[in-house]
Design a protein around this motif. Structure first.
Motif, PDB file in Angstrom:
ATOM      1  N   THR A  13       0.727  -1.217  -0.029  1.00  0.00           N
ATOM      2  CA  THR A  13      -0.100   0.071  -0.116  1.00  0.00           C
ATOM      3  C   THR A  13       0.952   1.216  -0.085  1.00  0.00           C
ATOM      4  OG1 THR A  13      -0.108  -0.065   2.513  1.00  0.00           O
ATOM      5  CG2 THR A  13      -2.026  -1.212   1.330  1.00  0.00           C
ATOM      6  N   PRO A  48       5.542 -14.163   3.965  1.00  0.00           N
ATOM      7  CA  PRO A  48       4.261 -14.401   3.774  1.00  0.00           C
ATOM      8  C   PRO A  48       3.682 -13.026   3.650  1.00  0.00           C
ATOM      9  CG  PRO A  48       5.214 -15.203   5.858  1.00  0.00           C
ATOM     10  CD  PRO A  48       6.014 -14.209   5.541  1.00  0.00           C
ATOM     11  N   ALA A  88      -6.554 -17.222   6.488  1.00  0.00           N
ATOM     12  CA  ALA A  88      -5.499 -16.333   6.468  1.00  0.00           C
ATOM     13  C   ALA A  88      -5.768 -15.069   5.302  1.00  0.00           C
ATOM     14  CB  ALA A  88      -4.221 -16.750   6.159  1.00  0.00           C
ATOM     15  N   ILE A 113      -9.804  -1.301   8.973  1.00  0.00           N
ATOM     16  CA  ILE A 113      -8.318  -1.816   9.212  1.00  0.00           C
ATOM     17  C   ILE A 113      -7.804  -2.505   7.982  1.00  0.00           C
ATOM     18  CG2 ILE A 113      -6.443  -2.581  10.315  1.00  0.00           C
ATOM     19  CD1 ILE A 113      -7.717  -2.292  12.941  1.00  0.00           C
ATOM     20  N   GLY A 115      -5.979  -4.952   5.045  1.00  0.00           N
ATOM     21  CA  GLY A 115      -5.223  -6.120   5.307  1.00  0.00           C
ATOM     22  C   GLY A 115      -5.976  -7.369   5.464  1.00  0.00           C
ATOM     23  N   ALA A 119      -2.379 -11.717   8.943  1.00  0.00           N
ATOM     24  CA  ALA A 119      -1.761 -10.639   9.578  1.00  0.00           C
ATOM     25  C   ALA A 119      -2.010  -9.861  10.847  1.00  0.00           C
ATOM     26  CB  ALA A 119      -1.382  -9.523   8.488  1.00  0.00           C
ATOM     27  N   ILE A 125      -3.604  -6.332  15.962  1.00  0.00           N
ATOM     28  CA  ILE A 125      -4.150  -5.175  15.380  1.00  0.00           C
ATOM     29  C   ILE A 125      -4.997  -4.477  16.447  1.00  0.00           C
ATOM     30  CG2 ILE A 125      -3.852  -5.602  12.926  1.00  0.00           C
ATOM     31  CD1 ILE A 125      -6.818  -6.518  12.886  1.00  0.00           C
ATOM     32  N   ALA A 127      -7.517  -0.595  17.432  1.00  0.00           N
ATOM     33  CA  ALA A 127      -8.393   0.730  17.047  1.00  0.00           C
ATOM     34  C   ALA A 127      -9.359   1.045  17.673  1.00  0.00           C
ATOM     35  CB  ALA A 127      -8.449   0.607  15.469  1.00  0.00           C
ATOM     36  N   VAL A 175       4.004 -19.420   9.057  1.00  0.00           N
ATOM     37  CA  VAL A 175       3.020 -18.704   8.256  1.00  0.00           C
ATOM     38  C   VAL A 175       1.647 -19.138   8.879  1.00  0.00           C
ATOM     39  CG1 VAL A 175       1.835 -18.749   5.841  1.00  0.00           C
ATOM     40  CG2 VAL A 175       4.243 -19.109   5.991  1.00  0.00           C
ATOM     41  N   ASN A 235       0.354   4.767   1.478  1.00  0.00           N
ATOM     42  CA  ASN A 235       0.774   5.059   2.836  1.00  0.00           C
ATOM     43  C   ASN A 235       0.360   3.554   3.393  1.00  0.00           C
ATOM     44  OD1 ASN A 235      -1.842   5.081   4.936  1.00  0.00           O
ATOM     45  ND2 ASN A 235      -2.591   5.572   2.956  1.00  0.00           N
ATOM     46  N   GLY A 237      -0.464   3.289   6.864  1.00  0.00           N
ATOM     47  CA  GLY A 237      -1.092   3.957   8.190  1.00  0.00           C
ATOM     48  C   GLY A 237      -0.033   4.514   9.161  1.00  0.00           C
ATOM     49  N   GLU A 333       6.305   1.108  12.935  1.00  0.00           N
ATOM     50  CA  GLU A 333       5.353  -0.048  13.304  1.00  0.00           C
ATOM     51  C   GLU A 333       5.352  -1.066  11.873  1.00  0.00           C
ATOM     52  OE1 GLU A 333       1.157   0.712  14.313  1.00  0.00           O
ATOM     53  OE2 GLU A 333       1.097  -0.021  12.250  1.00  0.00           O
ATOM     54  N   ARG A 335       6.898  -3.245   9.012  1.00  0.00           N
ATOM     55  CA  ARG A 335       8.445  -3.918   9.058  1.00  0.00           C
ATOM     56  C   ARG A 335       8.969  -3.796   7.508  1.00  0.00           C
ATOM     57  NH1 ARG A 335       9.440 -10.185   9.816  1.00  0.00           N
ATOM     58  NH2 ARG A 335      11.683 -10.166   9.025  1.00  0.00           N
TER      59      ARG A 335
HETATM   60  P1  FAD Z   1       1.224  -7.307   5.223  1.00  0.00           P
HETATM   61  O1  FAD Z   1       1.356  -5.896   5.219  1.00  0.00           O
HETATM   62  O2  FAD Z   1       0.947  -8.083   3.965  1.00  0.00           O
HETATM   63  O3  FAD Z   1       1.975  -8.224   6.255  1.00  0.00           O
HETATM   64  C1  FAD Z   1       2.575  -7.647   7.380  1.00  0.00           C
HETATM   65  C2  FAD Z   1       3.417  -8.329   8.217  1.00  0.00           C
HETATM   66  O4  FAD Z   1       2.791  -9.526   8.705  1.00  0.00           O
HETATM   67  C3  FAD Z   1       4.660  -8.805   7.302  1.00  0.00           C
HETATM   68  O5  FAD Z   1       5.530  -9.045   8.162  1.00  0.00           O
HETATM   69  C4  FAD Z   1       4.185 -10.265   6.821  1.00  0.00           C
HETATM   70  O6  FAD Z   1       5.291 -11.119   6.658  1.00  0.00           O
HETATM   71  C5  FAD Z   1       3.289 -10.713   8.023  1.00  0.00           C
HETATM   72  N1  FAD Z   1       2.291 -11.602   7.593  1.00  0.00           N
HETATM   73  C6  FAD Z   1       1.251 -11.254   6.742  1.00  0.00           C
HETATM   74  N2  FAD Z   1       0.406 -12.402   6.669  1.00  0.00           N
HETATM   75  C7  FAD Z   1       0.936 -13.376   7.382  1.00  0.00           C
HETATM   76  C8  FAD Z   1       0.560 -14.694   7.482  1.00  0.00           C
HETATM   77  N3  FAD Z   1      -0.594 -15.238   6.904  1.00  0.00           N
HETATM   78  N4  FAD Z   1       1.356 -15.288   8.411  1.00  0.00           N
HETATM   79  C9  FAD Z   1       2.415 -14.998   8.964  1.00  0.00           C
HETATM   80  N5  FAD Z   1       2.998 -13.637   8.736  1.00  0.00           N
HETATM   81  C10 FAD Z   1       2.252 -12.786   7.990  1.00  0.00           C
HETATM   82  N6  FAD Z   1      -2.959  -1.404  11.866  1.00  0.00           N
HETATM   83  C11 FAD Z   1      -3.708  -1.506  13.308  1.00  0.00           C
HETATM   84  O7  FAD Z   1      -3.474  -2.434  14.093  1.00  0.00           O
HETATM   85  N7  FAD Z   1      -4.606  -0.652  13.412  1.00  0.00           N
HETATM   86  C12 FAD Z   1      -5.167   0.246  12.682  1.00  0.00           C
HETATM   87  O8  FAD Z   1      -6.142   1.044  12.866  1.00  0.00           O
HETATM   88  C13 FAD Z   1      -4.439   0.433  11.382  1.00  0.00           C
HETATM   89  N8  FAD Z   1      -5.010   1.184  10.279  1.00  0.00           N
HETATM   90  C14 FAD Z   1      -4.149   1.283   9.048  1.00  0.00           C
HETATM   91  C15 FAD Z   1      -4.820   2.286   8.163  1.00  0.00           C
HETATM   92  C16 FAD Z   1      -4.146   2.253   6.831  1.00  0.00           C
HETATM   93  C17 FAD Z   1      -4.598   3.332   6.143  1.00  0.00           C
HETATM   94  C18 FAD Z   1      -2.911   1.360   6.692  1.00  0.00           C
HETATM   95  C19 FAD Z   1      -2.252   1.427   5.227  1.00  0.00           C
HETATM   96  C20 FAD Z   1      -2.613   0.494   7.592  1.00  0.00           C
HETATM   97  C21 FAD Z   1      -3.313   0.270   8.894  1.00  0.00           C
HETATM   98  N9  FAD Z   1      -2.935  -0.651   9.584  1.00  0.00           N
HETATM   99  C22 FAD Z   1      -3.411  -0.530  11.076  1.00  0.00           C
HETATM  100  C23 FAD Z   1      -1.924  -1.547   9.474  1.00  0.00           C
HETATM  101  C24 FAD Z   1      -2.282  -2.707   8.922  1.00  0.00           C
HETATM  102  O9  FAD Z   1      -3.266  -2.531   8.279  1.00  0.00           O
HETATM  103  C25 FAD Z   1      -2.369  -3.864   9.741  1.00  0.00           C
HETATM  104  O10 FAD Z   1      -0.957  -4.132  10.364  1.00  0.00           O
HETATM  105  C26 FAD Z   1      -2.710  -5.185   8.887  1.00  0.00           C
HETATM  106  O11 FAD Z   1      -3.020  -6.307   9.748  1.00  0.00           O
HETATM  107  C27 FAD Z   1      -1.784  -5.816   7.941  1.00  0.00           C
HETATM  108  O12 FAD Z   1      -2.394  -6.649   7.174  1.00  0.00           O
HETATM  109  P2  FAD Z   1      -1.761  -6.908   5.542  1.00  0.00           P
HETATM  110  O13 FAD Z   1      -2.484  -8.057   5.161  1.00  0.00           O
HETATM  111  O14 FAD Z   1      -1.807  -5.921   4.875  1.00  0.00           O
HETATM  112  O15 FAD Z   1      -0.496  -7.564   6.210  1.00  0.00           O
END
Ligand code: FAD
Ligand code: EPU
Length: 338
Positions: A13, A48, A88, A113, A115, A119, A125, A127, A175, A235, A237, A333, A335
């Protein structure tokens, strides 16, 4: 089934251009096990990937990116609660809305949120006054080195604010394939978060009388008013965690800055990093392709779709400035990869 040199720009993103040396899209447990077998044979690091909303790609990934697309949701009424099981690859927000539309409370504060389900446990996560750990039951994960499946209870996950065992002692070892949550039938609204209180009083509504649906709508309205939509402005987040500081550190800062925004967190205090960054003059600043969002200073944006190095350079500059001005360390926050 394994592709090479795959462009990851549409899959993160922050819209950073970077490639995965190897890439697998997996729709089933069988495909996941095959992909892991491939990574073991070639001794490749594994990333992952869900929705790519919490990663910063600082270069090409020199291993295997596994894009998890496992699907499936079930909801079982146990009498005392609803046991929600989700694979997942399911979208987090869609699951929240599915429960809310059925009148099932528990996930509403976590609406919008970005994703995937897999994850959500990684950083616990959270909020608007609720964290995943509040309703989490257990998860299933595959051990990358052996291919074996394992269950993790809530205590195994060692959830903390924006942290879990998967960011600590078992980093990069599992994973996650499935998450289960228990949503209690005796639902209690969680509306203490200041922005929610403010929203309901502005709309002349009694916060304590609102159902899951109204709370989800309020959360969506608040979030949409200040957080940029990644589809429009790339962005990830909040870019930094809100720092937890000792009571003495908090009182010293509060004396110097009476307007400091902070919340008690056990024996420590959680400082609003967005306030520190805004106060230091960063809100709305743009440097080349990247910048600090004009409505929420904790959010770094990448409107010019610049490389990861520009994002991490800006983050480092901000963190150094905040340390020099307030003596507080900011920790990213999302990675960084590789
Ligand atoms: P990814 O970005 O794909 O992965 C994140 C990490 O998790 C990486 O290290 C990846 O390897 C690992 N991972 C992903 N899936 C797996 C799996 N199945 N097994 C093992 N490891 C895995 N976060 C909050 O907590 N609160 C909020 O309010 C919030 N608001 C946001 C708002 C915006 C606009 C954005 C862009 C992000 C926000 N986030 C927030 C952060 C994000 O949305 C969360 O951390 C979300 O859980 C990430 O999910 P993802 O699938 O995109 O993970
Ligand atoms: N603030 C400012 N200026 C800013 C931003 C914030 O002064 O530019 C102050 C305001 O006083 C505001 C307070 O900070 O009232 C808190 O701001 P906000 O409610 O927007 O929350 P946040 O602390 O910035 C955290 C999470 C968000 C989550 C919201 C709501 C972290 C790192 N971030 O942000 O999570 O959505 O609370 O609970 O804990 C994410 O993790 O990516 C994320 C967006």
């Amino acid at each position: 089934m394994i592709d090479t040199d795959v462009d990851l720009q549409p899959l993160n993103t922050l819209a950073i251009a970077a490639k995965a040396n190897y890439f697998a899209r997996v729709n089933s447990l069988e495909q996941l096990l095959e992909a892991l077998e491939f990574s073991r044979r070639r001794q490749l690091p594994v990333l992952p990937l869900g929705g790519g909303s919490n990663i910063v790609l600082t270069g090409d990934f020199p291993g295997l990116v596994i894009h998890l697309q496992l699907q499936g949701v079930s909801m079982v009424d146990t009498g005392e609660d609803t046991l929600v099981t989700a694979a997942a690859g399911e979208n987090w927000h869609q699951l929240v809305m599915r429960t809310v539309e059925q009148g099932i409370g528990g996930l509403e504060n976590l609406a919008l949120i970005p994703g995937c389900i897999g994850a959500a446990p990684i950083q616990n996560i959270g909020a608007y006054g609720v964290e995943l750990r509040d309703i989490f039951w257990d998860l299933t994960a595959v051990h990358i080195a052996s291919g074996e499946q394992q269950k993790f209870s809530a205590s195994d996950c060692q959830f903390e604010y924006r942290n879990s065992v998967f960011k600590g002692s078992t980093l990069d070892q599992y994973v996650i394939t499935q998450v289960r949550m228990r949503l209690p039938r005796r639902w209690v609204p969680r509306v203490d978060y200041p922005a929610l209180q403010h929203y309901f009083s502005e709309h002349r509504l009694d916060a304590a009388e609102q159902g899951p649906d109204e709370i989800a709508r309020a959360v969506i309205a608040i979030r949409s008013s200040k957080l940029p939509d990644p589809a429009e402005i790339p962005n990830a987040g909040s870019f930094f965690k809100n720092p937890l500081v000792s009571e003495s550190c908090y009182f010293a800062l509060k004396q110097r800055y009476p307007e400091l925004v902070a919340f008690p967190a056990g024996e420590r205090w959680k400082l609003a990093a967005g306030w520190l960054i805004e106060r230091a003059g960063w809100r709305g600043r743009r440097i080349n392709n990247v910048g600090v969002h004009h409505r929420q200073a904790l959010v770094l944006v990448n409107p010019g779709r610049g490389p990861g190095a520009e994002v991490t350079r800006l983050a480092a500059e901000i963190a150094t400035d905040i340390y020099q001005k307030f003596g507080v360390e900011l920790e990213p926050e999302p990675r960084y990869y590789p």
